[in-house]
Design a protein around this motif. Structure first.
Motif, PDB file in Angstrom:
ATOM      1  N   LEU A 132     -39.118 -23.275   5.379  1.00  0.00           N
ATOM      2  CA  LEU A 132     -39.518 -21.869   5.527  1.00  0.00           C
ATOM      3  C   LEU A 132     -38.366 -20.938   5.198  1.00  0.00           C
ATOM      4  N   GLN A 133     -37.139 -21.325   5.586  1.00  0.00           N
ATOM      5  CA  GLN A 133     -36.010 -20.427   5.425  1.00  0.00           C
ATOM      6  C   GLN A 133     -35.471 -20.446   4.001  1.00  0.00           C
ATOM      7  N   GLU A 134     -35.436 -21.636   3.384  1.00  0.00           N
ATOM      8  CA  GLU A 134     -34.691 -21.776   2.131  1.00  0.00           C
ATOM      9  C   GLU A 134     -35.569 -21.949   0.895  1.00  0.00           C
ATOM     10  N   PHE A 135     -36.713 -22.586   1.040  1.00  0.00           N
ATOM     11  CA  PHE A 135     -37.486 -22.927  -0.148  1.00  0.00           C
ATOM     12  C   PHE A 135     -38.774 -22.118  -0.308  1.00  0.00           C
ATOM     13  N   ALA A 136     -39.429 -21.786   0.823  1.00  0.00           N
ATOM     14  CA  ALA A 136     -40.771 -21.216   0.731  1.00  0.00           C
ATOM     15  C   ALA A 136     -40.752 -19.878   0.008  1.00  0.00           C
ATOM     16  N   PRO A 137     -41.764 -19.648  -0.836  1.00  0.00           N
ATOM     17  CA  PRO A 137     -41.873 -18.329  -1.464  1.00  0.00           C
ATOM     18  C   PRO A 137     -42.258 -17.305  -0.407  1.00  0.00           C
ATOM     19  N   LYS A 138     -41.822 -16.077  -0.593  1.00  0.00           N
ATOM     20  CA  LYS A 138     -42.200 -15.041   0.374  1.00  0.00           C
ATOM     21  C   LYS A 138     -43.540 -14.452  -0.056  1.00  0.00           C
ATOM     22  N   ASN A 139     -44.633 -14.894   0.584  1.00  0.00           N
ATOM     23  CA  ASN A 139     -45.928 -14.277   0.308  1.00  0.00           C
ATOM     24  C   ASN A 139     -46.699 -14.161   1.609  1.00  0.00           C
ATOM     25  N   LYS A 140     -47.968 -13.728   1.518  1.00  0.00           N
ATOM     26  CA  LYS A 140     -48.669 -13.465   2.768  1.00  0.00           C
ATOM     27  C   LYS A 140     -48.954 -14.738   3.553  1.00  0.00           C
ATOM     28  N   TRP A 141     -49.008 -15.893   2.857  1.00  0.00           N
ATOM     29  CA  TRP A 141     -49.247 -17.151   3.581  1.00  0.00           C
ATOM     30  C   TRP A 141     -48.065 -17.512   4.463  1.00  0.00           C
ATOM     31  N   THR A 142     -46.854 -17.430   3.870  1.00  0.00           N
ATOM     32  CA  THR A 142     -45.689 -17.777   4.683  1.00  0.00           C
ATOM     33  C   THR A 142     -45.500 -16.752   5.805  1.00  0.00           C
ATOM     34  N   ASP A 143     -45.861 -15.497   5.522  1.00  0.00           N
ATOM     35  CA  ASP A 143     -45.789 -14.483   6.591  1.00  0.00           C
ATOM     36  C   ASP A 143     -46.714 -14.864   7.739  1.00  0.00           C
ATOM     37  N   LEU A 144     -47.923 -15.283   7.352  1.00  0.00           N
ATOM     38  CA  LEU A 144     -48.920 -15.668   8.356  1.00  0.00           C
ATOM     39  C   LEU A 144     -48.389 -16.824   9.198  1.00  0.00           C
ATOM     40  N   ILE A 145     -47.810 -17.817   8.503  1.00  0.00           N
ATOM     41  CA  ILE A 145     -47.274 -18.987   9.222  1.00  0.00           C
ATOM     42  C   ILE A 145     -46.170 -18.548  10.176  1.00  0.00           C
ATOM     43  N   GLU A 146     -45.317 -17.655   9.693  1.00  0.00           N
ATOM     44  CA  GLU A 146     -44.204 -17.205  10.515  1.00  0.00           C
ATOM     45  C   GLU A 146     -44.706 -16.504  11.782  1.00  0.00           C
ATOM     46  N   VAL A 147     -45.688 -15.612  11.601  1.00  0.00           N
ATOM     47  CA  VAL A 147     -46.250 -14.906  12.754  1.00  0.00           C
ATOM     48  C   VAL A 147     -46.843 -15.903  13.738  1.00  0.00           C
ATOM     49  N   ASN A 148     -47.535 -16.921  13.192  1.00  0.00           N
ATOM     50  CA  ASN A 148     -48.174 -17.894  14.059  1.00  0.00           C
ATOM     51  C   ASN A 148     -47.173 -18.726  14.835  1.00  0.00           C
ATOM     52  N   ILE A 149     -46.063 -19.071  14.159  1.00  0.00           N
ATOM     53  CA  ILE A 149     -45.039 -19.857  14.874  1.00  0.00           C
ATOM     54  C   ILE A 149     -44.474 -19.027  16.019  1.00  0.00           C
ATOM     55  N   ASN A 150     -44.219 -17.754  15.752  1.00  0.00           N
ATOM     56  CA  ASN A 150     -43.698 -16.893  16.818  1.00  0.00           C
ATOM     57  C   ASN A 150     -44.691 -16.765  17.961  1.00  0.00           C
ATOM     58  N   ASN A 151     -45.988 -16.674  17.625  1.00  0.00           N
ATOM     59  CA  ASN A 151     -47.010 -16.590  18.669  1.00  0.00           C
ATOM     60  C   ASN A 151     -47.079 -17.873  19.479  1.00  0.00           C
ATOM     61  N   LEU A 152     -46.980 -18.993  18.746  1.00  0.00           N
ATOM     62  CA  LEU A 152     -47.098 -20.300  19.388  1.00  0.00           C
ATOM     63  C   LEU A 152     -46.020 -20.489  20.450  1.00  0.00           C
ATOM     64  N   ALA A 153     -44.853 -19.912  20.196  1.00  0.00           N
ATOM     65  CA  ALA A 153     -43.750 -20.047  21.146  1.00  0.00           C
ATOM     66  C   ALA A 153     -44.087 -19.363  22.472  1.00  0.00           C
ATOM     67  N   ALA A 154     -45.049 -18.458  22.441  1.00  0.00           N
ATOM     68  CA  ALA A 154     -45.367 -17.703  23.658  1.00  0.00           C
ATOM     69  C   ALA A 154     -46.657 -18.170  24.313  1.00  0.00           C
ATOM     70  N   VAL A 155     -47.270 -19.235  23.771  1.00  0.00           N
ATOM     71  CA  VAL A 155     -48.538 -19.709  24.344  1.00  0.00           C
ATOM     72  C   VAL A 155     -48.256 -20.411  25.682  1.00  0.00           C
ATOM     73  N   PRO A 156     -49.033 -20.123  26.737  1.00  0.00           N
ATOM     74  CA  PRO A 156     -48.809 -20.793  28.033  1.00  0.00           C
ATOM     75  C   PRO A 156     -48.918 -22.313  27.897  1.00  0.00           C
ATOM     76  N   SER A 157     -48.054 -23.022  28.627  1.00  0.00           N
ATOM     77  CA  SER A 157     -47.920 -24.457  28.401  1.00  0.00           C
ATOM     78  C   SER A 157     -49.185 -25.237  28.750  1.00  0.00           C
ATOM     79  N   ILE A 158     -50.001 -24.721  29.673  1.00  0.00           N
ATOM     80  CA  ILE A 158     -51.202 -25.459  30.073  1.00  0.00           C
ATOM     81  C   ILE A 158     -52.152 -25.650  28.890  1.00  0.00           C
ATOM     82  N   ILE A 159     -52.110 -24.676  27.939  1.00  0.00           N
ATOM     83  CA  ILE A 159     -52.967 -24.772  26.752  1.00  0.00           C
ATOM     84  C   ILE A 159     -52.616 -26.022  25.954  1.00  0.00           C
ATOM     85  N   PHE A 160     -51.310 -26.320  25.883  1.00  0.00           N
ATOM     86  CA  PHE A 160     -50.904 -27.525  25.154  1.00  0.00           C
ATOM     87  C   PHE A 160     -51.430 -28.775  25.855  1.00  0.00           C
ATOM     88  N   GLY A 161     -51.498 -28.703  27.191  1.00  0.00           N
ATOM     89  CA  GLY A 161     -52.049 -29.826  27.944  1.00  0.00           C
ATOM     90  C   GLY A 161     -53.504 -30.059  27.586  1.00  0.00           C
TER      91      GLY A 161
END
Lengths: 514, 348
Positions: free
Chosen positions: A321-350
């Motif tokens: 993501l940092q070095e190779f991925a092209p900067k387009n709306k897909w990688t933006d979407l993935i980036e936003v999702n990763i940031n969101n995922l970091a904030a998901v309550p842990s019980i959901i992962f259970g």
């Protein structure tokens, strides 16, 4: 360089107004520093209070009480087949000789109920040490062996002074007992100043002629009472007044058991030692036998699976993501999702783990394998974010230098950027892992909240984890488990300190400045 | 390429682990279910482990959750037994049948009392079930017989003999088996003691059920979570509050709290065993008969559980707080367990 100060205004830094402004600025700074120190002091105070409290509560769990006695290794009990073989001894009855010896030390337990109370002073696995001793040296059969017998949790609490305080005072004059056993009267006593003799009052006892009498009433200098330990004779003798400060109705041990334990203490056969069992045993329903090793190894296996999974995947994702991925709306979407995922309550992962790993893939319940998979999902976003930040922090000159001497893009990253970013990546990973170590909620749903006695030997054996063990013990009614809970918290905190210490060490060791 | 080697090695390790585990047969008994029965089943499991073989794994999932897992099917992926703090429901039994779990053996292991208790420094409480119902129901019939929000603020508003203190009850949350049992044992019979509701029961039993199943939400009843130790701690700190939990916690914490007399019975071991303390419930363990012989040790587990040294008068479970069955009933349970007689549809 142009002079930016306005030529029209003259600043006189020596004027009173200017000096006052300077003083004001200094005061503001001093205040800010004071706030900062106060904030740190406040936080430190809470930390110290928390740790002191936990350590204070946990202290009893780190020692254990033993009965150190000479027991005859009666062949008829411990060698039932009579051939002295290992099988015969392993199936022997080791409780019987120990119980018989205890009854010798504490005479007067003649009826069935009293016998049972007496036997309850010893842990249900208390004679295992005796058995192992005989198995190690089979020549001991038939001899008298000096052995150690583990006390039960209630007896252990008394030895540690948590059941009741025992206060002893000399009595005035002499008392004459009417008998040596059963219910007797003691004449010649001064009036006792006690609140009463019910089970809600502190217990009042009299020690006389080597025996103990529990007082149940008094009238005109005659005390009525039940004999707890038989008296030598009925001659008039000096006496002592003993009070058990906690009333009988308010403790688990009856007066009789307290008398026995007090007698054993005075005989000098009770000894305390470090509770190694706590670190070598799995869970148990008997507080004196319960140990943390099962949960500790469960946590270790879980962390191992998590690390093996999320470090390579997380770092690879971050590099791409940092070095190779092209900067387009897909990688933006993935980036936003990763940031969101970091904030998901842990019980959901259970819940995800339950649906995917258990129900769809059919992996075994309650195992560190599934726990590790779920926690890996939980930690992955944290690692990706930390790794990307670490990669981004490497100066572009390094990359450009590598490219300038003809390295391919991949070579530049793997040979030059990644090694420099490694301290940051490792720190992020370890902090993510420390977070995962303390998680309970996702493990709840995949069956790791369970009573498991056997210490797991691999990631597919049923296991619990440290925080789950703390939760389970805190919910048990026995008083001795409160100390175990605090001790487990200390083990968890130490584990965390070690992990964070490792993070600091790795950062120091591999840090490079440019 | 160091990194790539590491990645592939990791993937290899993981896939081996996954494959190895998938093919494994189970040699360890798995029990799920009620948190109330958990302390007893774990003690049995430990005894079984000491006698040799693997110690069964006991999970605390709650009665309902346990039934769901238990009835999901036959085979090593599904648990062998489930703990329950109430009898299996008809709907759960049907669910079992539908999923092929046709032979379910019921073991009634003993009783658990539910106590209403307060701090030792608080007033002695003598309550009736109807008074408890009046204190905790969301809606009560007013003077005109119509249901209105519960008007009682203090205990003495209900009956002059009760203390003039605010009603403040700490109890289990709706997910708890203790709550279910409390509703059935206290609230239902308590509601029947109110004349207007007795008429309602005859006229419209569904509306009646709704009345006793609804606990007030205006702050007088506080969900204190599943952890009964926490309720005990809160009661100790607040002598005005009253708590609802299992009998074993009263027994273990007799130095801090005392139980209220309900309908003339005091919560003691003897009274619960004899049935003169009415707020008690039977506890069950359900066994999947189809797993006997498939998962090693299931029959031994049943044998150990119903043995005299476990559920007997002086068994080790009674020292853990289980209140034993009367001798006659225990004999029946033991016979049933030895024959492994499955539950039939006629049992409901």
């Amino acid at each position: 360089m142009t002079d930016i100060s306005s030529p029209n205004r003259v600043f006189d830094v020596t004027s009173d107004a200017a000096r006052a402004r300077v003083r004001k600025r200094y005061r503001a700074e001093a205040r800010f520093r004071a706030y900062g120190i106060a904030a740190i002091g406040f936080a430190a105070l809470f930390l110290v209070a928390l740790i002191t409290d936990v350590v204070y509560r946990a202290a009893p769990a780190f020692t254990t009480s033993w009965l150190s006695i000479e027991v005859p290794a009666t062949p008829s009990d411990i060698d039932p087949k009579g051939d002295g073989s290992v099988e015969s001894i392993a199936s022997g009855n080791f409780d019987a000789p120990v119980r018989a010896r205890l009854a010798e030390l504490l005479p007067g337990a003649n009826d069935r109920v009293a016998r049972r109370q007496l036997n309850a002073l010893i842990s249900s696995s208390g004679t295992e040490g005796f058995r192992d001793q005989i198995l190690r040296d089979r020549d001991l059969v038939g001899k008298t062996v000096n052995t150690r017998v583990l006390l039960s949790d209630d007896a252990d609490l008394f030895v540690k002074g948590q059941a009741t305080d025992v206060v002893e005072r000399a009595g005035a004059g002499q008392l004459t007992p009417s008998g040596t056993e059963g219910t007797i009267t003691l004449s010649g006593a001064p009036p006792l100043r006690v609140s009463g003799f019910a089970s809600a009052d502190p217990s009042t006892l009299v020690r006389i002629s080597g025996g103990w009498v529990k007082i149940t009433g008094q009238q005109d200098g005659v005390l009525t009472g039940d004999v707890m330990m038989p008296l030598r004779d009925t001659a008039a003798a000096d006496w002592k007044l003993v009070t058990f400060e906690t009333s009988e109705g308010s403790r688990r041990l009856g007066d009789r058991e307290v008398v026995w334990l007090q007698t054993l203490t005075e005989q000098g056969v009770i000894e305390r030692s470090f509770n190694w069992r706590f670190f070598t045993n799995g869970d148990s329903r008997e507080a004196e036998l319960a140990g943390i090793l099962g949960a500790l190894s469960g946590s270790l296996f879980t962390m191992m699976i998590t690390l093996v999974l999320c470090l390579p995947t997380g770092v690879a994702a971050a590099i791409y993501l940092q070095e190779f991925a092209p900067k387009n709306k897909w990688t933006d979407l993935i980036e936003v999702n990763i940031n969101n995922l970091a904030a998901v309550p842990s019980i959901i992962f259970g819940l995800l783990g339950l649906a995917v790993f258990l129900n769809f893939f059919g992996l075994p319940r309650s195992t560190p394998l599934v726990g590790g998979l779920v926690l890996a999902l939980l930690v992955l976003p944290t690692i990706i974010i930390a790794s990307r930040a670490a990669l981004a922090a490497v100066p572009p000159s390094i990359r450009e230098g590598a490219l300038g001497v003809g390295a391919s893009h991949q070579q530049a990253i793997f040979h030059h950027v990644l090694p420099l970013a490694m301290p940051g990546i490792l720190t992020g990973t370890i902090i993510g892992m420390a977070h995962a170590l303390g998680e309970t909620a996702p493990l709840l749903l995949i069956g790791m909240v369970a009573f498991i006695v056997d210490v797991p030997s691999g990631p597919t054996d049923a296991a619990t984890a440290l925080p789950v063990q703390i939760y389970l013990w805190s919910d048990l009614p026995e008083a001795a488990f409160a100390a175990k809970t605090a001790a487990a918290i200390i083990v968890l905190l130490l584990f965390l300190f070690i992990m964070n210490g490792l993070a600091i060490f790795l950062r120091r060791r591999f840090e490079r400045r440019w | 390429m160091k990194f790539a080697t590491f990645t592939s090695a990791a993937a290899l390790v993981l896939s081996t682990v996954v494959l190895a585990s998938g093919a494994q047969a189970r040699d360890q008994i798995r029990v799920v279910g009620s948190s109330t029965v958990y302390p007893f089943t774990t003690a049995v499991a430990e005894q079984l482990g000491k006698a040799g073989g693997k110690t069964p794994v006991v999970e605390s999932t709650g009665t309902g959750g346990g039934m769901k897992l238990f009835c999901a099917g036959v085979g090593v992926d599904h648990p062998d037994a489930t703990n329950a703090s109430r009898r299996i429901k008809k709907s759960e039994f049907d669910d079992c049948q539908k999923n092929g779990v046709t032979d379910v053996v019921e073991l009634k292991i003993g009783f658990d009392g539910i106590v209403i208790a307060n701090s030792k420094s608080g007033p002695d409480l003598t309550l009736t079930k109807t008074q408890v119902f009046q204190a905790l129901a969301r809606e009560l019939p007013g003077a005109d017989g119509k249901l209105a929000p519960n008007p009682y603020k203090n205990w003495s508003d209900i009956d002059a003999s009760l203390p003039n203190e605010k009603i403040e009850v700490l109890g289990p949350p709706p997910t708890s088996g203790t709550r279910d049992a409390f509703l059935e044992l206290v609230m239902e019979t308590g509601a029947e003691g109110v004349p207007a509701l007795k008429d309602l029961k005859k006229a419209d039993s569904k509306a009646f059920d709704k009345v006793w199943k609804s606990i007030r939400e205006d702050g007088a009843y506080i969900d204190a979570g599943e952890n009964d130790n926490l309720i005990v701690q809160k009661l100790e700190a607040n002598p005005k509050a009253v708590g609802i939990f299992g009998y074993s916690f009263l027994e273990e914490n007799a130095s801090k709290i005392k139980g209220a007399t309900v309908d003339g019975g005091t919560p003691t071991f003897e009274n619960i065993a004899s049935g003169s303390y009415k707020v008690s419930r039977p506890l069950f363990v359900y066994i999947k008969k189809q797993h006997v012989g498939v998962v090693p040790g299931v029959d031994k587990f049943v044998e150990e559980y119903v043995s005299d040294k476990a559920i007997g008068e002086d068994g080790y479970l009674s020292s853990k707080g289980l209140i034993p069955l009367p001798a006659e009933e225990r004999t029946k349970v033991v016979e049933n367990a030895k024959a492994m007689k499955p539950l039939g549809a006629e049992a409901f």
